[in-house]
Scaffold this motif. Structure first.
Motif, PDB file in Angstrom:
ATOM      1  N   GLN A 119      57.139  39.152  77.464  1.00  0.00           N
ATOM      2  CA  GLN A 119      56.041  38.741  76.606  1.00  0.00           C
ATOM      3  C   GLN A 119      54.796  38.467  77.447  1.00  0.00           C
ATOM      4  O   GLN A 119      54.899  38.003  78.588  1.00  0.00           O
ATOM      5  CB  GLN A 119      56.400  37.473  75.833  1.00  0.00           C
ATOM      6  N   LEU A 120      53.642  38.732  76.875  1.00  0.00           N
ATOM      7  CA  LEU A 120      52.372  38.358  77.479  1.00  0.00           C
ATOM      8  C   LEU A 120      51.649  37.406  76.532  1.00  0.00           C
ATOM      9  O   LEU A 120      51.442  37.737  75.360  1.00  0.00           O
ATOM     10  CB  LEU A 120      51.500  39.600  77.718  1.00  0.00           C
ATOM     11  N   ASP A 121      51.298  36.217  77.026  1.00  0.00           N
ATOM     12  CA  ASP A 121      50.556  35.302  76.159  1.00  0.00           C
ATOM     13  C   ASP A 121      49.061  35.583  76.259  1.00  0.00           C
ATOM     14  O   ASP A 121      48.626  36.526  76.938  1.00  0.00           O
ATOM     15  CB  ASP A 121      50.893  33.841  76.471  1.00  0.00           C
ATOM     16  N   GLU A 122      48.272  34.771  75.586  1.00  0.00           N
ATOM     17  CA  GLU A 122      46.832  35.027  75.515  1.00  0.00           C
ATOM     18  C   GLU A 122      46.132  34.904  76.867  1.00  0.00           C
ATOM     19  O   GLU A 122      45.026  35.425  77.055  1.00  0.00           O
ATOM     20  CB  GLU A 122      46.179  34.079  74.504  1.00  0.00           C
ATOM     21  N   THR A 123      46.789  34.259  77.826  1.00  0.00           N
ATOM     22  CA  THR A 123      46.202  34.135  79.168  1.00  0.00           C
ATOM     23  C   THR A 123      46.659  35.252  80.105  1.00  0.00           C
ATOM     24  O   THR A 123      46.205  35.329  81.247  1.00  0.00           O
ATOM     25  CB  THR A 123      46.581  32.785  79.796  1.00  0.00           C
ATOM     26  N   LYS A 142      63.201  36.509  70.067  1.00  0.00           N
ATOM     27  CA  LYS A 142      61.944  36.904  70.700  1.00  0.00           C
ATOM     28  C   LYS A 142      61.296  38.097  70.000  1.00  0.00           C
ATOM     29  O   LYS A 142      60.123  38.392  70.217  1.00  0.00           O
ATOM     30  CB  LYS A 142      62.176  37.228  72.177  1.00  0.00           C
ATOM     31  N   GLN A 143      62.084  38.845  69.196  1.00  0.00           N
ATOM     32  CA  GLN A 143      61.559  39.999  68.452  1.00  0.00           C
ATOM     33  C   GLN A 143      60.749  40.925  69.384  1.00  0.00           C
ATOM     34  O   GLN A 143      59.547  41.138  69.171  1.00  0.00           O
ATOM     35  CB  GLN A 143      60.699  39.521  67.288  1.00  0.00           C
ATOM     36  N   PRO A 144      61.421  41.487  70.403  1.00  0.00           N
ATOM     37  CA  PRO A 144      60.709  42.197  71.471  1.00  0.00           C
ATOM     38  C   PRO A 144      60.381  43.647  71.130  1.00  0.00           C
ATOM     39  O   PRO A 144      60.768  44.576  71.837  1.00  0.00           O
ATOM     40  CB  PRO A 144      61.699  42.106  72.639  1.00  0.00           C
ATOM     41  N   TRP A 145      59.669  43.844  70.056  1.00  0.00           N
ATOM     42  CA  TRP A 145      59.369  45.203  69.611  1.00  0.00           C
ATOM     43  C   TRP A 145      57.968  45.305  69.044  1.00  0.00           C
ATOM     44  O   TRP A 145      57.385  44.340  68.566  1.00  0.00           O
ATOM     45  CB  TRP A 145      60.384  45.652  68.552  1.00  0.00           C
ATOM     46  N   THR A 146      57.435  46.513  69.127  1.00  0.00           N
ATOM     47  CA  THR A 146      56.197  46.878  68.434  1.00  0.00           C
ATOM     48  C   THR A 146      56.431  48.226  67.770  1.00  0.00           C
ATOM     49  O   THR A 146      56.894  49.161  68.418  1.00  0.00           O
ATOM     50  CB  THR A 146      54.999  46.995  69.403  1.00  0.00           C
ATOM     51  N   PHE A 147      56.123  48.313  66.479  1.00  0.00           N
ATOM     52  CA  PHE A 147      56.251  49.565  65.733  1.00  0.00           C
ATOM     53  C   PHE A 147      54.851  50.146  65.547  1.00  0.00           C
ATOM     54  O   PHE A 147      54.032  49.576  64.821  1.00  0.00           O
ATOM     55  CB  PHE A 147      56.903  49.314  64.370  1.00  0.00           C
ATOM     56  N   CYS A 148      54.571  51.255  66.195  1.00  0.00           N
ATOM     57  CA  CYS A 148      53.266  51.902  66.075  1.00  0.00           C
ATOM     58  C   CYS A 148      53.372  53.033  65.058  1.00  0.00           C
ATOM     59  O   CYS A 148      54.108  54.007  65.279  1.00  0.00           O
ATOM     60  CB  CYS A 148      52.806  52.446  67.427  1.00  0.00           C
ATOM     61  N   PHE A 174      54.136  59.160  78.403  1.00  0.00           N
ATOM     62  CA  PHE A 174      52.905  59.681  77.804  1.00  0.00           C
ATOM     63  C   PHE A 174      52.534  58.948  76.523  1.00  0.00           C
ATOM     64  O   PHE A 174      51.360  58.872  76.145  1.00  0.00           O
ATOM     65  CB  PHE A 174      53.033  61.187  77.536  1.00  0.00           C
ATOM     66  N   LEU A 175      53.541  58.381  75.835  1.00  0.00           N
ATOM     67  CA  LEU A 175      53.260  57.666  74.596  1.00  0.00           C
ATOM     68  C   LEU A 175      52.474  56.387  74.863  1.00  0.00           C
ATOM     69  O   LEU A 175      51.607  56.008  74.070  1.00  0.00           O
ATOM     70  CB  LEU A 175      54.569  57.349  73.867  1.00  0.00           C
ATOM     71  N   ASN A 176      52.770  55.727  75.970  1.00  0.00           N
ATOM     72  CA  ASN A 176      51.979  54.552  76.344  1.00  0.00           C
ATOM     73  C   ASN A 176      50.522  54.927  76.580  1.00  0.00           C
ATOM     74  O   ASN A 176      49.604  54.208  76.191  1.00  0.00           O
ATOM     75  CB  ASN A 176      52.551  53.901  77.604  1.00  0.00           C
ATOM     76  N   LYS A 177      50.315  56.081  77.217  1.00  0.00           N
ATOM     77  CA  LYS A 177      48.961  56.513  77.537  1.00  0.00           C
ATOM     78  C   LYS A 177      48.206  56.941  76.283  1.00  0.00           C
ATOM     79  O   LYS A 177      47.062  56.525  76.058  1.00  0.00           O
ATOM     80  CB  LYS A 177      49.002  57.651  78.552  1.00  0.00           C
ATOM     81  N   VAL A 178      48.840  57.771  75.463  1.00  0.00           N
ATOM     82  CA  VAL A 178      48.166  58.278  74.264  1.00  0.00           C
ATOM     83  C   VAL A 178      47.806  57.138  73.313  1.00  0.00           C
ATOM     84  O   VAL A 178      46.716  57.122  72.725  1.00  0.00           O
ATOM     85  CB  VAL A 178      49.059  59.312  73.542  1.00  0.00           C
ATOM     86  N   LEU A 179      48.711  56.162  73.178  1.00  0.00           N
ATOM     87  CA  LEU A 179      48.499  55.071  72.226  1.00  0.00           C
ATOM     88  C   LEU A 179      47.906  53.828  72.886  1.00  0.00           C
ATOM     89  O   LEU A 179      47.721  52.805  72.211  1.00  0.00           O
ATOM     90  CB  LEU A 179      49.824  54.724  71.539  1.00  0.00           C
ATOM     91  N   GLU A 180      47.635  53.925  74.180  1.00  0.00           N
ATOM     92  CA  GLU A 180      46.989  52.832  74.917  1.00  0.00           C
ATOM     93  C   GLU A 180      47.713  51.500  74.718  1.00  0.00           C
ATOM     94  O   GLU A 180      47.115  50.477  74.360  1.00  0.00           O
ATOM     95  CB  GLU A 180      45.515  52.711  74.501  1.00  0.00           C
ATOM     96  N   ARG A 181      49.020  51.512  74.992  1.00  0.00           N
ATOM     97  CA  ARG A 181      49.825  50.313  74.836  1.00  0.00           C
ATOM     98  C   ARG A 181      49.745  49.436  76.077  1.00  0.00           C
ATOM     99  O   ARG A 181      49.474  49.930  77.176  1.00  0.00           O
ATOM    100  CB  ARG A 181      51.293  50.691  74.560  1.00  0.00           C
ATOM    101  N   PRO A 182      49.951  48.133  75.923  1.00  0.00           N
ATOM    102  CA  PRO A 182      49.852  47.207  77.052  1.00  0.00           C
ATOM    103  C   PRO A 182      50.971  47.402  78.074  1.00  0.00           C
ATOM    104  O   PRO A 182      51.985  48.059  77.803  1.00  0.00           O
ATOM    105  CB  PRO A 182      49.933  45.825  76.386  1.00  0.00           C
ATOM    106  N   SER A 183      50.805  46.777  79.238  1.00  0.00           N
ATOM    107  CA  SER A 183      51.707  47.009  80.367  1.00  0.00           C
ATOM    108  C   SER A 183      53.121  46.490  80.150  1.00  0.00           C
ATOM    109  O   SER A 183      54.056  46.925  80.833  1.00  0.00           O
ATOM    110  CB  SER A 183      51.131  46.360  81.632  1.00  0.00           C
TER     111      SER A 183
END
Length: 232
Positions: A143-147, A75-81, A188-197
């Motif tokens: 995961q969140l799909d396009e819908t 599933k590769q459940p990561w995001t590298f910002c 705070f990192l979610n807020k500063v970088l505006e990451r999804p829920s």
């Protein structure tokens, strides 16, 4: 390996591709494995960064290396910002130091503070602005799909932890330095970088060249017999 081995086959209805890897002789294996250990044994957590530029392409290669990590059900459940923007880095430092002030002034136990003393850490985190890059690793709890529909991820913490180990290794292999920074809480990192829920901050790594000179704690790693047990 059989010369006649097919490059691609179907197993249980899904395509599989032939795994091809060169093998080393016994002597080469021992030499290579020891060289890699000696290389990694030089890795240190560094808090003093040079302002020397690191190219975006190098950071991309490092992230691509980390993203080769295995993961639950692939599933590769990561995001590298990756952040080089000075304004964002300043915001991250400001928010991180607010949390660290709370940690050092009350959240951390006396024994925890004593254990940290040899490392020379404080609530001040100038490296968050000094390092040319920050990489914030987020785990995707689902995961969140396009819908907007939710889909399960599996072994998320384990998968992201492995990817972070490979990320640190890739940074060291590139001749750069880093520091594992885990301000708690990290919302705070979610807020500063505006990451999804569906994302949660997992680890923050400043990345760059070490300042000249840079000093690190004079500490030692545990010996092999302290960290391993062989059953033969």
């Amino acid at each position: 390996m059989s010369i006649a081995a097919e490059k691609k086959i179907v197993i249980n209805g899904y395509k599989h591709t032939l795994f091809e890897s060169g093998s080393l002789s016994k002597e080469e294996l021992l030499k290579t494995s020891n060289q890699f250990f000696e290389h990694l044994d030089k890795r240190r957590s560094v808090r003093d960064f040079s302002d020397r530029e690191v190219s975006k392409k190098a950071i991309e290669n490092i992230i691509k290396s980390a993203s080769t990590a295995p993961s639950g059900a692939h599933k590769q459940p990561w995001t590298f910002c990756a952040i080089s923007n000075s304004e964002l880095k300043s915001k991250i430092r400001e928010a991180a130091e607010v949390e660290e002030q709370e940690n050092y002034s009350g959240r951390m136990s006396e024994s925890w503070l004593r254990d940290l003393a040899p490392l020379g850490t404080t609530m001040e985190k100038p490296f968050l602005e000094e390092a040319p890059w920050l990489i914030v690793v987020f785990k995707k709890v689902y995961q969140l799909d396009e819908t907007g529909a939710k889909h399960n991820n599996y072994y998320v913490n384990e998968s992201v932890g492995i990817a972070c180990g490979m990320l640190i290794t890739a940074i060291h292999n590139a001749g750069l330095v880093t520091l594992t920074h885990t301000p708690s809480p990290m919302n705070f990192l979610n807020k500063v970088l505006e990451r999804p829920s569906n994302e949660r901050a997992y680890l923050l790594l400043p990345v760059g060249y070490a300042k000249d000179p840079a000093y690190v704690p004079d500490i030692e790693r545990k010996e092999l017999d302290e960290v391993s047990q062989f059953y033969e």
